[in-house]
Design a protein around this motif. Structure first.
Motif, short mmCIF file in Angstrom:
data_model
loop_
_atom_site.label_atom_id
_atom_site.label_comp_id
_atom_site.label_asym_id
_atom_site.label_seq_id
_atom_site.Cartn_x
_atom_site.Cartn_y
_atom_site.Cartn_z
N ARG A 1 12.55 1.16 1.63
CA ARG A 1 12.60 -0.31 1.60
C ARG A 1 11.18 -0.83 1.71
NH1 ARG A 1 16.97 0.89 -0.11
NH2 ARG A 1 18.96 0.42 0.85
N THR A 2 10.73 -1.50 0.67
CA THR A 2 9.39 -2.08 0.61
C THR A 2 9.52 -3.49 0.05
OG1 THR A 2 9.12 -1.09 -1.59
CG2 THR A 2 8.22 0.14 0.29
N PRO A 3 8.46 -4.31 0.11
CA PRO A 3 8.56 -5.67 -0.42
C PRO A 3 9.11 -5.68 -1.85
CG PRO A 3 6.50 -5.44 0.78
CD PRO A 3 7.13 -4.07 0.73
N GLY B 1 1.51 16.68 2.22
CA GLY B 1 0.48 16.31 1.25
C GLY B 1 0.89 15.17 0.35
N ILE B 2 2.09 14.63 0.54
CA ILE B 2 2.56 13.49 -0.26
C ILE B 2 1.74 12.25 0.09
CG2 ILE B 2 4.52 11.99 -0.75
CD1 ILE B 2 4.95 14.76 -1.84
N LYS B 3 1.27 11.52 -0.90
CA LYS B 3 0.36 10.40 -0.65
C LYS B 3 1.05 9.04 -0.58
CE LYS B 3 -3.04 13.27 -0.63
NZ LYS B 3 -3.56 13.71 0.69
N ASN B 4 2.30 8.96 -1.01
CA ASN B 4 2.99 7.67 -1.03
C ASN B 4 4.20 7.73 -0.11
OD1 ASN B 4 4.47 5.29 -1.78
ND2 ASN B 4 3.34 5.26 -3.71
N ILE B 5 4.27 6.80 0.84
CA ILE B 5 5.35 6.80 1.82
C ILE B 5 6.72 6.64 1.15
CG2 ILE B 5 5.36 4.31 2.28
CD1 ILE B 5 5.63 5.04 5.29
N ARG B 6 6.75 6.05 -0.04
CA ARG B 6 8.02 5.89 -0.76
C ARG B 6 8.63 7.24 -1.15
NH1 ARG B 6 4.41 2.08 -2.01
NH2 ARG B 6 5.04 -0.13 -2.19
N ASP B 7 7.80 8.28 -1.13
CA ASP B 7 8.27 9.60 -1.56
C ASP B 7 8.64 10.52 -0.40
OD1 ASP B 7 7.95 8.90 -4.23
OD2 ASP B 7 5.84 9.49 -4.24
N SER C 1 -6.04 12.23 6.51
CA SER C 1 -5.03 11.19 6.69
C SER C 1 -5.59 9.96 7.38
CB SER C 1 -3.85 11.74 7.48
OG SER C 1 -2.87 10.75 7.68
N GLY C 2 -6.46 10.14 8.34
CA GLY C 2 -6.92 9.01 9.14
C GLY C 2 -6.04 8.86 10.37
N GLU C 3 -5.69 7.61 10.71
CA GLU C 3 -4.92 7.36 11.92
C GLU C 3 -3.50 7.94 11.81
OE1 GLU C 3 -2.95 3.73 14.53
OE2 GLU C 3 -4.44 3.25 12.99
N LEU C 4 -3.13 8.73 12.81
CA LEU C 4 -1.80 9.33 12.85
C LEU C 4 -1.01 8.83 14.05
CD1 LEU C 4 0.05 11.44 11.49
CD2 LEU C 4 -0.90 13.15 13.04
N ILE C 5 -1.71 8.57 15.17
CA ILE C 5 -1.06 8.16 16.42
C ILE C 5 -1.87 7.04 17.05
CG2 ILE C 5 -0.64 8.92 18.82
CD1 ILE C 5 0.10 11.65 17.71
N THR D 1 0.84 -1.19 0.00
CA THR D 1 0.00 0.00 0.00
C THR D 1 0.88 1.25 0.00
OG1 THR D 1 -0.15 0.34 2.40
CG2 THR D 1 -1.63 -1.30 1.43
N LYS D 2 0.25 2.39 -0.20
CA LYS D 2 0.96 3.66 -0.24
C LYS D 2 1.41 4.13 1.13
CE LYS D 2 -1.26 5.39 -4.45
NZ LYS D 2 -2.06 6.49 -5.06
#
Length: 462
Positions: A455-457, A443-449, A383-387, A237-238
């Protein structure tokens, strides 16, 4: 004297008509017949610096006009104020020297690139405006976190990266071993004999520093740990990564209310800090990444965080006129669509607390109803859950009972149980994914950015 772009931006009025020297990389180079313009960035500021060069003053004008994007250069010239233009000043060059050439196949040209292309060139993407801004804010946010806790006399704890425990009990860990994977030693039961390994036991990369932080909280009262954590979760997932940073404060002589108070103060502090220290970067994100970002952050900054129980939240979902793809349940976690609705329904950031015990970790304090635990999640707009956090179970007997019910082995956690034997007290804490907070702020939607080298699968490049 060598000056940085950041220094010039702060002091340009006092430097008018003075000679300055800058080093940096060419972002663009536009040459005319007798003059040209180089946009230069040296990494010390988000802004670029315009260097104007003319054939009248440069013996090597022809060469300078051909300097390619990405080249490293030195420019010496006269700082000149330009009050009627977009930039407040420019450098009228008297010398321009090539320090390091950039070949014609340089990938980061002055044009729009896809995020996927830039991930493939993660070693070069900090040179783009977007990632220059992202990783500058990442650095500032790191400092903001330490500032928040240090100003409140918290002790920073460096918890171990290699551990023998799985704090969450989920089993999604990366093993650490020096054994020969092709021919590992085996026990009589034909299982891997970890007594022959480096640590003489089965070990893994940490999924959380919480348990060790608790040990220090019961000595120093208020502590926090902030470092890398690892999850061997096969999720693409993002919002998931295999390596990410976690912030985890622990506070002694504190309950769930204290925990939520601290989390609310921290989130507002971080937003305010970034708004003060990175206004140009936030404005860039607001224009090109997420329209309305500044409005969203201001809303969170100025809104009181609502607090409702899990039961109340599920009830609100069940009474909603909106139809959900996932049916809300009093004994289950929320789906993303539920979180978005709840934030909108309650008018802003909302703490959901007192969760069903069967979907939470063993260390969370059992409430008097024997059905819920003193846990909380913070949901925020967009965002939803942050903490996520909880009051920890400080009663030895109940903690041992929960561990037995959830099949958490006691042997490797005797030290953790000792904390309940020797001077136990109520205490609480929470965890915040640093990278997710950075996503929220930019505002970036993808954690890869938002991770320099993600490091992802199936991805461990660079």
């Amino acid at each position: 004297m060598k000056q940085s772009v950041r220094y010039l931006l702060k002091n340009f009025e006092a430097l008018d008509q003075q000679e300055v020297t800058v080093y940096g990389w060419v972002k663009s180079n536009r040459a005319q017949k007798a003059f040209g313009f180089i946009n230069l960035n040296d990494g010390t500021a988000f802004d670029t610096l315009q260097v104007v060069y003319e054939s009248e003053f440069l013996d090597n004008f022809g060469s300078v006009s051909k300097y390619r994007v990405g080249s490293a250069i030195k420019a010496k010239g006269i700082l000149t104020l330009t009050p009627n233009r977009r930039d407040p000043f420019e450098i009228k060059a008297r010398e321009v020297e090539l320090i390091g050439d950039s070949s014609e196949d340089y990938p980061i040209q002055p044009k729009r690139h896809t995020r996927e292309f830039l991930r493939e060139n993660a070693h070069l993407r900090p040179r783009t405006n977007l990632f220059n801004a992202v990783f500058r804010v990442r650095s500032i946010l790191t400092h903001a976190i330490h500032s928040f806790f240090q100003e409140r006399d918290f002790i920073h704890v460096a918890t171990p990266i290699i551990t023998a425990s799985d704090a969450e009990g989920a089993g999604e860990t990366f093993g650490v071993s020096m054994l020969d994977i092709k021919n590992p030693p085996l026990t009589e039961a034909k299982e891997i004999d970890y007594s022959k390994d480096f640590f003489q036991k089965k070990t893994n990369l940490t999924v959380s520093g919480q348990l060790e932080a608790e040990a220090f909280a019961l000595s120093f009262r208020d502590v926090y740990t902030f470092g890398p954590t690892f999850r061997a979760e096969n999720s693409n997932t993002k919002t998931h990564a295999s390596e990410f940073w976690m912030l985890e404060p622990e506070i002694a002589f504190a309950d769930l209310e204290d925990d939520m108070d601290l989390a609310e103060k921290m989130v507002k502090y971080l937003i305010k800090y970034i708004k003060e220290k990175a206004p140009k970067e936030l404005e860039f994100f607001n224009r090109f990444v997420e329209k309305g970002l500044l409005k969203k952050l201001d809303y969170v900054l100025n809104s009181p965080f609502v607090r409702v129980t899990h039961h109340e939240a599920v009830k609100a979902l069940k009474e909603a006129k909106k139809k959900f793809e996932n049916t809300p349940d009093f004994n289950e976690d929320f789906a993303t669509e539920h979180e978005k609705y709840l934030v909108k329904h309650f008018g802003g950031p909302v703490f959901i607390y007192d969760w069903p015990k069967n979907i939470k970790a063993f260390y969370m304090r059992l409430n008097d109803d024997q059905e819920t635990v003193a846990a909380m999640d913070l949901l925020v707009p967009g965002s939803g859950e942050l903490i996520g956090g909880s009051q920890r179970e400080e009663r030895l007997e109940l903690l041992e009972k929960r561990m037995k019910e959830m099949n958490v082995p006691k042997e490797e956690l005797q030290w953790y149980l000792d904390l309940r034997r020797y001077g136990s007290c109520k205490h609480a804490g929470y965890g915040m994914g640093f990278d997710r907070m950075l996503m929220y702020l930019t505002g970036i939607k993808n954690i890869r950015d938002v991770i320099p080298f993600p490091r992802t699968p199936r991805n461990c490049e660079f």
